[in-house]
Design a protein around this motif. Sequence first.
Motif, PDB file in Angstrom:
ATOM      1  N   GLY A 176      30.441  69.227 -36.502  1.00 36.48           N
ATOM      2  CA  GLY A 176      28.946  68.984 -36.721  1.00 36.48           C
ATOM      3  C   GLY A 176      28.186  70.218 -36.481  1.00 36.48           C
ATOM      4  N   PRO A 177      26.672  70.088 -36.543  1.00 36.55           N
ATOM      5  CA  PRO A 177      25.813  71.131 -36.456  1.00 36.55           C
ATOM      6  C   PRO A 177      26.247  72.096 -35.066  1.00 36.55           C
ATOM      7  N   VAL A 178      26.563  71.387 -34.101  1.00 41.49           N
ATOM      8  CA  VAL A 178      26.765  72.182 -32.699  1.00 41.49           C
ATOM      9  C   VAL A 178      28.253  72.923 -33.006  1.00 41.49           C
ATOM     10  N   GLY A 179      29.333  72.292 -33.747  1.00 39.52           N
ATOM     11  CA  GLY A 179      30.328  73.150 -33.867  1.00 39.52           C
ATOM     12  C   GLY A 179      30.159  74.130 -34.940  1.00 39.52           C
ATOM     13  N   LEU A 180      29.351  73.958 -35.709  1.00 36.81           N
ATOM     14  CA  LEU A 180      29.108  74.891 -36.847  1.00 36.81           C
ATOM     15  C   LEU A 180      28.781  76.336 -36.194  1.00 36.81           C
ATOM     16  N   MET A 181      27.618  75.845 -35.524  1.00 30.70           N
ATOM     17  CA  MET A 181      27.067  77.187 -34.675  1.00 30.70           C
ATOM     18  C   MET A 181      28.156  77.869 -33.516  1.00 30.70           C
ATOM     19  N   ALA A 182      28.994  76.987 -33.261  1.00 29.73           N
ATOM     20  CA  ALA A 182      30.021  77.427 -32.275  1.00 29.73           C
ATOM     21  C   ALA A 182      31.196  78.213 -33.236  1.00 29.73           C
ATOM     22  N   THR A 183      31.128  77.912 -34.410  1.00 30.92           N
ATOM     23  CA  THR A 183      32.045  78.618 -35.424  1.00 30.92           C
ATOM     24  C   THR A 183      31.325  80.087 -35.758  1.00 30.92           C
ATOM     25  N   ALA A 184      29.955  79.889 -35.991  1.00 31.62           N
ATOM     26  CA  ALA A 184      29.427  81.238 -36.314  1.00 31.62           C
ATOM     27  C   ALA A 184      29.310  82.191 -35.061  1.00 31.62           C
ATOM     28  N   GLY A 185      29.051  81.614 -33.919  1.00 31.79           N
ATOM     29  CA  GLY A 185      29.138  82.431 -32.743  1.00 31.79           C
ATOM     30  C   GLY A 185      30.380  83.069 -32.327  1.00 31.79           C
ATOM     31  N   ALA A 186      31.588  82.168 -32.510  1.00 27.31           N
ATOM     32  CA  ALA A 186      32.881  82.717 -32.404  1.00 27.31           C
ATOM     33  C   ALA A 186      33.078  83.941 -33.215  1.00 27.31           C
ATOM     34  N   LYS A 187      32.443  83.843 -34.769  1.00 28.02           N
ATOM     35  CA  LYS A 187      32.685  84.813 -35.633  1.00 28.02           C
ATOM     36  C   LYS A 187      31.981  86.005 -35.212  1.00 28.02           C
ATOM     37  N   ILE A 188      30.649  85.886 -34.751  1.00 20.60           N
ATOM     38  CA  ILE A 188      29.972  87.190 -34.165  1.00 20.60           C
ATOM     39  C   ILE A 188      30.480  87.668 -33.018  1.00 20.60           C
ATOM     40  N   ILE A 204      32.840  70.406 -43.858  1.00 18.94           N
ATOM     41  CA  ILE A 204      33.825  71.390 -44.287  1.00 18.94           C
ATOM     42  C   ILE A 204      33.227  72.548 -44.895  1.00 18.94           C
ATOM     43  N   GLU A 205      32.416  72.267 -46.089  1.00 15.89           N
ATOM     44  CA  GLU A 205      31.802  73.172 -46.711  1.00 15.89           C
ATOM     45  C   GLU A 205      31.073  74.270 -45.861  1.00 15.89           C
ATOM     46  N   ALA A 206      30.248  73.922 -44.843  1.00 19.37           N
ATOM     47  CA  ALA A 206      29.317  74.330 -43.927  1.00 19.37           C
ATOM     48  C   ALA A 206      30.502  75.047 -43.103  1.00 19.37           C
ATOM     49  N   ALA A 207      31.361  74.742 -42.590  1.00 19.50           N
ATOM     50  CA  ALA A 207      32.406  75.285 -41.730  1.00 19.50           C
ATOM     51  C   ALA A 207      32.959  76.693 -42.526  1.00 19.50           C
ATOM     52  N   GLY A 211      32.462  80.474 -40.981  1.00 18.56           N
ATOM     53  CA  GLY A 211      33.306  81.489 -40.794  1.00 18.56           C
ATOM     54  C   GLY A 211      34.545  80.933 -40.482  1.00 18.56           C
ATOM     55  N   ALA A 212      34.782  79.475 -40.472  1.00 13.44           N
ATOM     56  CA  ALA A 212      36.096  79.383 -40.353  1.00 13.44           C
ATOM     57  C   ALA A 212      37.091  79.514 -41.591  1.00 13.44           C
ATOM     58  N   LEU A 344      25.413  64.361 -44.447  1.00 10.87           N
ATOM     59  CA  LEU A 344      24.370  64.678 -43.404  1.00 10.87           C
ATOM     60  C   LEU A 344      24.972  65.756 -42.379  1.00 10.87           C
ATOM     61  N   ILE A 345      24.129  66.779 -42.338  1.00  8.08           N
ATOM     62  CA  ILE A 345      24.685  67.794 -41.210  1.00  8.08           C
ATOM     63  C   ILE A 345      23.226  67.185 -40.104  1.00  8.08           C
ATOM     64  N   LYS A 346      22.196  67.719 -40.658  1.00  7.40           N
ATOM     65  CA  LYS A 346      21.178  67.407 -39.594  1.00  7.40           C
ATOM     66  C   LYS A 346      19.721  67.287 -40.287  1.00  7.40           C
ATOM     67  N   PRO A 347      18.951  66.403 -39.804  1.00  6.01           N
ATOM     68  CA  PRO A 347      17.518  66.297 -40.721  1.00  6.01           C
ATOM     69  C   PRO A 347      16.698  66.736 -39.857  1.00  6.01           C
ATOM     70  N   VAL A 348      15.449  67.317 -40.422  1.00  3.29           N
ATOM     71  CA  VAL A 348      14.143  67.789 -39.687  1.00  3.29           C
ATOM     72  C   VAL A 348      13.055  67.152 -40.412  1.00  3.29           C
ATOM     73  N   VAL A 349      12.227  66.566 -39.150  1.00  6.68           N
ATOM     74  CA  VAL A 349      10.901  66.112 -39.646  1.00  6.68           C
ATOM     75  C   VAL A 349       9.867  66.962 -39.362  1.00  6.68           C
ATOM     76  N   PHE A 350       8.978  67.031 -40.557  1.00  9.11           N
ATOM     77  CA  PHE A 350       7.718  67.916 -40.790  1.00  9.11           C
ATOM     78  C   PHE A 350       6.755  67.033 -40.126  1.00  9.11           C
ATOM     79  N   VAL A 351       5.989  67.193 -39.135  1.00  9.52           N
ATOM     80  CA  VAL A 351       4.932  66.263 -38.818  1.00  9.52           C
ATOM     81  C   VAL A 351       3.890  65.753 -39.899  1.00  9.52           C
ATOM     82  N   ASP A 352       3.605  66.935 -40.648  1.00  2.88           N
ATOM     83  CA  ASP A 352       2.416  66.617 -41.519  1.00  2.88           C
ATOM     84  C   ASP A 352       2.799  67.423 -42.925  1.00  2.88           C
TER      85      ASP A 352
END
Length: 352
Positions: A176-188, A204-207, A211-212, A344-352
Motif C-alpha cells: 500500500g502507500p506505506v509499503g511503496l514508500m518503504a520500497t522507495a526508501g529501501a532503494k535509496i 503492483i504497478e506502483a511497486a 523499485g521492486a 486505489l492507492i491513496k485519495p487526497v481531498v483539496f478543501v476547495d
Amino acid sequence: MKGFAMLGINKVGWIEKEKPVAGPYDAIVKPIAVAPCTSDIHTVFEGALGERENMILGHEAVGEIAEVGDKVETFKPGDKVVVPAITPDWRTTESVQGFAQHSGGMLAGWKFSNFKDGVFSEYFHVNDADMNLAYLPDDISIESAVMITDMVTTGFHGAELADIQLGDVVAVIGIGPVGLMATAGAKILGASRIFGVGSRKALIEAANFYGATDIVNYKEGPIDEQIMDLTNGKGVDKVIIAGASPEIMKTAVKIVKPGGTVSNVNYYGEGDIIPIPRLDWGSGMAHKKIIGGLTPGGKDRMERLINLVKYNRVDPSKLVTHKFHGFDHIEEALMLMKNKHQDLIKPVVFVD
Ligand code: NDP
Ligand code: ZN
C-alpha cells in the motif's frame, strides 16, 4: 467550526466544535488539502486505540497558518505549511533521548486523531509550531506534500529501522502507500533486490515504479515458500512489514536470515499477541532482530523529506490515485480507504 469525526467505535459523522485556541508556541492552521490514512480506519472501525468520542479524524495535511501564538518566531498568518502527522513535544526527556514520537508517553507524539482533534476540520491546532511545521516550497505539488506528512516518512522509517545496507536483499510485505514508500526508501538506502508483497494491480504497478525487482502475490501461495524458492532457500537480509495481521510476523521471522532485521511499521488494529515462531527464531538464538516504530515527525524530518522530493529522489505524487475537491468529500475519501478497490492507492481531498 465543522469537522469530520469519530463519534464512537464504528461511527463517523460531521460535528460542530469550538475553534481551537493557540497557546504561546502554537499555531492554528486551515487545511488546504488532507488525506485519510489506513490508521484512521484501524482507529474507527477496529477500535484499535480504544473508545474515542467525537474526536475529529485525520492527521495528514498541508495548510495555511491562520493564527500564531506570541512566542512563535518562524511563521505568520498566510504562510503555507506541511504539517507532519507526528507533532512531538520537543522539550521532553523522550525527545532528548531520540524518541520524540513517544514524547510524554508511548505514541504520545502522535496527537492528531489520537490524543486531540485531527485535521479534518475547518481549523486545527499545532503544538510547538516552530519545531513542528515546515514551509511548503513553491516547487512541490500539494499532493506530494500531503504524502510527505505520513506516507513517505513512515515508509522511509520502515527502511531506516531495517538498517538497510548496500546490496541487501529486502522483502517489503504490504505495498500500500506505506509499503511503496518503504520500497522507495529501501532503494535509496542501497537495497539490491526488493520483493514487493501484495496483490492489487495498482499497487503492483506502483511497486515496480518505486523499485521492486520482484513481485510476490500472497494470494498465489504462501509468502515464505515463494520467497525461499526465489532466493534458493537463503531468505532475505531485511524484512519491512507494512500490511497484514499479526500472524504475518511468523512469515517475516521465517524468511529473514540469521543476523537480519524485521522492521515493522504496520499498525496492528486487532489481536492481543504478535507471534514469534520459536524454531524459525533459532529457539531464541538466531540473532534475528525485530523492531517496530511510529514514524518520526516534526519540522526537521519534514524538511529532509521535502528535499528528497525537490531533488527528484522520490516522487510521492504517484501514490495519489483519487483527487477530490471540496471539504464535504472527506467522508467519501475515508470510505475509499476502508473499502480499498483494485485501483486505489491513496485519495487526497483539496478543501476547495
Ligand atoms: P494498505 O491497506 O493500503 O496496504 C496494505 C498492504 O498489505 C496491501 O498491499 C495489501 O495487499 C497487503 N496485505 C494485506 N493482507 C496481507 C497478507 N495477509 N499478506 C501479505 N500482504 C497483505 O495500507 P497502508 O499502506 O495505507 O498502511 C500500511 C500500515 O501502516 C497500516 O497498518 C497503517 O495503519 C500503518 N501506518 C503506520 C504508521 C506508523 O507510523 N508506523 C503511519 C501510517 C500508517 P493487497 O495488495 O491485496 O491490498
Ligand atoms: Zn497515518
